[in-house]
Write a protein that holds these residues in place. Sequence first.
Motif, PDB file in Angstrom:
ATOM      1  N   ALA A   2       0.889  -1.085  -0.049  1.00  0.00           N
ATOM      2  CA  ALA A   2      -0.055  -0.180   0.069  1.00  0.00           C
ATOM      3  C   ALA A   2       0.880   1.344  -0.030  1.00  0.00           C
ATOM      4  CB  ALA A   2      -1.015   0.111   1.163  1.00  0.00           C
ATOM      5  N   ILE A   3       1.848   1.123   0.721  1.00  0.00           N
ATOM      6  CA  ILE A   3       2.891   2.523   0.952  1.00  0.00           C
ATOM      7  C   ILE A   3       3.587   2.573  -0.516  1.00  0.00           C
ATOM      8  CG2 ILE A   3       4.978   3.174   1.914  1.00  0.00           C
ATOM      9  CD1 ILE A   3       3.980   1.767   4.296  1.00  0.00           C
ATOM     10  N   ASP A   4       4.117   1.418  -0.923  1.00  0.00           N
ATOM     11  CA  ASP A   4       4.862   1.813  -2.492  1.00  0.00           C
ATOM     12  C   ASP A   4       3.827   2.039  -3.477  1.00  0.00           C
ATOM     13  OD1 ASP A   4       6.844   0.545  -1.335  1.00  0.00           O
ATOM     14  OD2 ASP A   4       6.724  -1.709  -2.074  1.00  0.00           O
ATOM     15  N   VAL A   5       2.441   1.852  -3.398  1.00  0.00           N
ATOM     16  CA  VAL A   5       1.371   2.570  -4.456  1.00  0.00           C
ATOM     17  C   VAL A   5       1.322   3.804  -4.182  1.00  0.00           C
ATOM     18  CG1 VAL A   5      -1.107   2.561  -4.854  1.00  0.00           C
ATOM     19  CG2 VAL A   5       0.001   0.363  -4.776  1.00  0.00           C
ATOM     20  N   VAL A   6       1.332   4.428  -2.992  1.00  0.00           N
ATOM     21  CA  VAL A   6       1.273   5.899  -2.626  1.00  0.00           C
ATOM     22  C   VAL A   6       2.637   6.480  -3.158  1.00  0.00           C
ATOM     23  CG1 VAL A   6       0.746   7.688  -0.968  1.00  0.00           C
ATOM     24  CG2 VAL A   6      -0.733   5.748  -1.388  1.00  0.00           C
ATOM     25  N   LYS A   7       3.610   6.040  -2.890  1.00  0.00           N
ATOM     26  CA  LYS A   7       5.089   6.627  -2.963  1.00  0.00           C
ATOM     27  C   LYS A   7       5.019   6.919  -4.656  1.00  0.00           C
ATOM     28  CE  LYS A   7       8.774   4.680  -1.455  1.00  0.00           C
ATOM     29  NZ  LYS A   7       9.695   3.642  -0.799  1.00  0.00           N
ATOM     30  N   ALA A   8       4.557   5.967  -5.434  1.00  0.00           N
ATOM     31  CA  ALA A   8       4.443   6.467  -6.902  1.00  0.00           C
ATOM     32  C   ALA A   8       3.518   7.355  -7.413  1.00  0.00           C
ATOM     33  CB  ALA A   8       4.174   5.055  -7.637  1.00  0.00           C
ATOM     34  N   LEU A   9       2.661   7.841  -6.402  1.00  0.00           N
ATOM     35  CA  LEU A   9       1.652   8.994  -6.802  1.00  0.00           C
ATOM     36  C   LEU A   9       2.177  10.358  -6.470  1.00  0.00           C
ATOM     37  CD1 LEU A   9      -1.671   7.094  -5.583  1.00  0.00           C
ATOM     38  CD2 LEU A   9      -0.522   7.181  -7.893  1.00  0.00           C
TER      39      LEU A   9
ATOM     40  N   LYS B  92       5.905   9.798   3.093  1.00  0.00           N
ATOM     41  CA  LYS B  92       4.397   9.967   2.354  1.00  0.00           C
ATOM     42  C   LYS B  92       3.673   8.991   3.096  1.00  0.00           C
ATOM     43  CE  LYS B  92       4.035  10.798  -1.767  1.00  0.00           C
ATOM     44  NZ  LYS B  92       3.819  10.540  -3.025  1.00  0.00           N
ATOM     45  N   ALA B  93       4.026   8.081   4.328  1.00  0.00           N
ATOM     46  CA  ALA B  93       3.342   7.337   5.174  1.00  0.00           C
ATOM     47  C   ALA B  93       3.242   7.812   6.541  1.00  0.00           C
ATOM     48  CB  ALA B  93       3.911   5.805   5.065  1.00  0.00           C
ATOM     49  N   ARG B  94       2.006   8.020   6.947  1.00  0.00           N
ATOM     50  CA  ARG B  94       1.900   8.473   8.556  1.00  0.00           C
ATOM     51  C   ARG B  94       1.299   7.550   9.275  1.00  0.00           C
ATOM     52  NH1 ARG B  94       1.258  14.095   7.433  1.00  0.00           N
ATOM     53  NH2 ARG B  94       2.843  14.491   5.486  1.00  0.00           N
ATOM     54  N   PHE B  95       2.049   6.893  10.065  1.00  0.00           N
ATOM     55  CA  PHE B  95       1.408   5.781  11.060  1.00  0.00           C
ATOM     56  C   PHE B  95       0.682   6.294  12.242  1.00  0.00           C
ATOM     57  CE2 PHE B  95       4.729   3.891   8.313  1.00  0.00           C
ATOM     58  CZ  PHE B  95       4.619   2.726   8.440  1.00  0.00           C
ATOM     59  N   LYS B  96      -0.446   5.823  12.349  1.00  0.00           N
ATOM     60  CA  LYS B  96      -1.460   6.318  13.430  1.00  0.00           C
ATOM     61  C   LYS B  96      -1.630   5.385  14.451  1.00  0.00           C
ATOM     62  CE  LYS B  96      -1.988  10.134  11.059  1.00  0.00           C
ATOM     63  NZ  LYS B  96      -1.442  11.360  11.729  1.00  0.00           N
ATOM     64  N   GLY B  97      -0.998   4.342  14.459  1.00  0.00           N
ATOM     65  CA  GLY B  97      -1.192   3.232  15.584  1.00  0.00           C
ATOM     66  C   GLY B  97      -2.491   2.522  15.285  1.00  0.00           C
ATOM     67  N   MET B  98      -2.771   1.850  16.502  1.00  0.00           N
ATOM     68  CA  MET B  98      -4.101   1.108  16.685  1.00  0.00           C
ATOM     69  C   MET B  98      -5.220   2.148  16.989  1.00  0.00           C
ATOM     70  SD  MET B  98      -2.999  -1.717  15.645  1.00  0.00           S
ATOM     71  CE  MET B  98      -4.292  -2.746  16.147  1.00  0.00           C
ATOM     72  N   VAL B  99      -6.104   2.610  15.961  1.00  0.00           N
ATOM     73  CA  VAL B  99      -7.129   3.563  16.227  1.00  0.00           C
ATOM     74  C   VAL B  99      -8.315   2.767  16.199  1.00  0.00           C
ATOM     75  CG1 VAL B  99      -5.783   5.353  15.370  1.00  0.00           C
ATOM     76  CG2 VAL B  99      -7.247   4.014  13.933  1.00  0.00           C
ATOM     77  N   GLY B 100      -9.343   3.351  16.824  1.00  0.00           N
ATOM     78  CA  GLY B 100     -10.941   3.075  16.953  1.00  0.00           C
ATOM     79  C   GLY B 100     -11.775   4.096  17.140  1.00  0.00           C
ATOM     80  N   GLY B 101     -13.087   3.790  17.311  1.00  0.00           N
ATOM     81  CA  GLY B 101     -13.906   4.922  17.549  1.00  0.00           C
ATOM     82  C   GLY B 101     -14.207   5.941  16.849  1.00  0.00           C
ATOM     83  N   VAL B 102     -14.223   7.387  17.334  1.00  0.00           N
ATOM     84  CA  VAL B 102     -14.542   8.374  16.667  1.00  0.00           C
ATOM     85  C   VAL B 102     -13.303   8.796  15.861  1.00  0.00           C
ATOM     86  CG1 VAL B 102     -14.837  10.829  16.728  1.00  0.00           C
ATOM     87  CG2 VAL B 102     -16.294   9.297  18.489  1.00  0.00           C
ATOM     88  N   LYS B 103     -12.167   8.498  16.379  1.00  0.00           N
ATOM     89  CA  LYS B 103     -10.771   8.933  15.826  1.00  0.00           C
ATOM     90  C   LYS B 103     -10.580   8.316  14.775  1.00  0.00           C
ATOM     91  CE  LYS B 103      -5.879   9.382  16.923  1.00  0.00           C
ATOM     92  NZ  LYS B 103      -4.706   8.943  17.802  1.00  0.00           N
ATOM     93  N   LYS B 104     -10.737   6.819  14.588  1.00  0.00           N
ATOM     94  CA  LYS B 104     -10.984   6.119  13.262  1.00  0.00           C
ATOM     95  C   LYS B 104     -11.878   6.702  12.057  1.00  0.00           C
ATOM     96  CE  LYS B 104     -13.092   2.112  12.852  1.00  0.00           C
ATOM     97  NZ  LYS B 104     -13.394   0.874  13.156  1.00  0.00           N
ATOM     98  N   ASN B 105     -12.978   6.868  12.743  1.00  0.00           N
ATOM     99  CA  ASN B 105     -14.154   7.132  11.991  1.00  0.00           C
ATOM    100  C   ASN B 105     -13.694   8.720  11.116  1.00  0.00           C
ATOM    101  OD1 ASN B 105     -15.363   5.180  12.644  1.00  0.00           O
ATOM    102  ND2 ASN B 105     -16.680   6.316  13.974  1.00  0.00           N
ATOM    103  N   ARG B 106     -13.188   9.565  12.003  1.00  0.00           N
ATOM    104  CA  ARG B 106     -12.773  10.639  11.428  1.00  0.00           C
ATOM    105  C   ARG B 106     -11.455  10.606  10.282  1.00  0.00           C
ATOM    106  NH1 ARG B 106     -11.178  13.004  15.798  1.00  0.00           N
ATOM    107  NH2 ARG B 106      -8.949  12.746  15.562  1.00  0.00           N
ATOM    108  N   TYR B 107     -10.760   9.731  10.416  1.00  0.00           N
ATOM    109  CA  TYR B 107      -9.660   9.413   9.424  1.00  0.00           C
ATOM    110  C   TYR B 107     -10.356   8.756   8.253  1.00  0.00           C
ATOM    111  CZ  TYR B 107      -5.802   9.916  12.631  1.00  0.00           C
ATOM    112  OH  TYR B 107      -4.862  10.352  13.737  1.00  0.00           O
ATOM    113  N   LEU B 108     -11.284   7.929   8.301  1.00  0.00           N
ATOM    114  CA  LEU B 108     -11.967   7.468   7.057  1.00  0.00           C
ATOM    115  C   LEU B 108     -12.741   8.495   6.411  1.00  0.00           C
ATOM    116  CD1 LEU B 108     -13.286   3.961   8.537  1.00  0.00           C
ATOM    117  CD2 LEU B 108     -11.243   4.484   7.284  1.00  0.00           C
ATOM    118  N   GLN B 109     -13.384   9.211   7.073  1.00  0.00           N
ATOM    119  CA  GLN B 109     -14.395  10.289   6.425  1.00  0.00           C
ATOM    120  C   GLN B 109     -13.385  11.276   5.619  1.00  0.00           C
ATOM    121  OE1 GLN B 109     -18.407  11.301   7.316  1.00  0.00           O
ATOM    122  NE2 GLN B 109     -17.242  13.129   8.719  1.00  0.00           N
TER     123      GLN B 109
END
Length: 325
Positions: free
Chosen positions: A157-164, A190-207
């Motif tokens: 996944a990281i390699d794909v984004v590195k090419a964009l 280009k890769a930002r590691f956010k750790g094990m996320v859940g709940g509102v925090k995860k939802n905000r990232y997905l949105q």
Amino acid sequence: MRILLFLNSLIPVSNYGGTQRVMWSLGKALTQMGHKVYFLAKAGSTCDFASVIPYDSAVDLIKQIPQDVDVVHFNGTAPCGFEKPYVVTYHGNFMGGDLDRNAIFVSKDHASRYNSDSFVYNGLDWDEYGPVDLNASRHYYHFLGKAAWRVKNVQGAIDVVKALPNEKIYILGGYRFNFKMGMRFTVTSKARFKGMVGGVKKNRYLQHSKGLIFPVKWDEPFGLAITESLYFGAPVFATPYGSLPELVKPEVGFLTDSESEMILHLKEGVVYSPMICHEYARDLFNAEIMAKAYLQKYEKVLNGEYLNENYPHALVPDSKRPWKK
């Protein structure tokens, strides 16, 4: 109907906890349909819509199940000699001997790989995810899953984004330093590691994501990362393995086993509608549909029938799938 759901874990789940989250959603939907639900779960578990029985691993499991329960729903395995009507959901890939004749798998492909046609798609209680802003600005791609598992292929996944050009990816479910994978250190801005996320925090990232990049290298049994991402309007770019062709239709994503093809597709800028992605996940992979499907399984075992004519067993050895350059 009096239904007991057994989970050797804590509920409610605080971070990801896929199996726990699905069973929680199932219990809630069954309760809303008028059934009496019990959770047999680790001490400290709480639930506002069902009775919770603290599970004691030092005591025979069978002795901890109330006598008046009509059907028991296990996850992963059932105790030998259990005489009440029961079902067993297998959430992962298993190798070895025969599985239970009351086995339920989590996708059509998952079942077929064990010589079975007994499956129920995972559903979620979308009301617990809060409001969705489908007009939200989207600034990055994301990866969602246990990045420490090599078959999840976070590096792909990281390699794909590195090419964009001018793109980045948020890794939800992993860390830049990973001691379990032999001191892996991912070096890229280009890769930002956010750790094990859940709940509102995860939802905000997905949105705020442009899409899930999910180049798994195994037969994915289901993939909650897919349905959760779609629910927040993020299309899915993944490999065509396991359940993924069942879940990712052309209007909500793109499947390929080639890194170069995925990069080309993303560079082409194909537009996916956040509304279509959202409605697709909301309407097909919700807790109510899942609960109705499980009720059919419960009724079958209550009538003294097995869910599988024969013992399910792996038809082919579990192996890694290719991710081509």
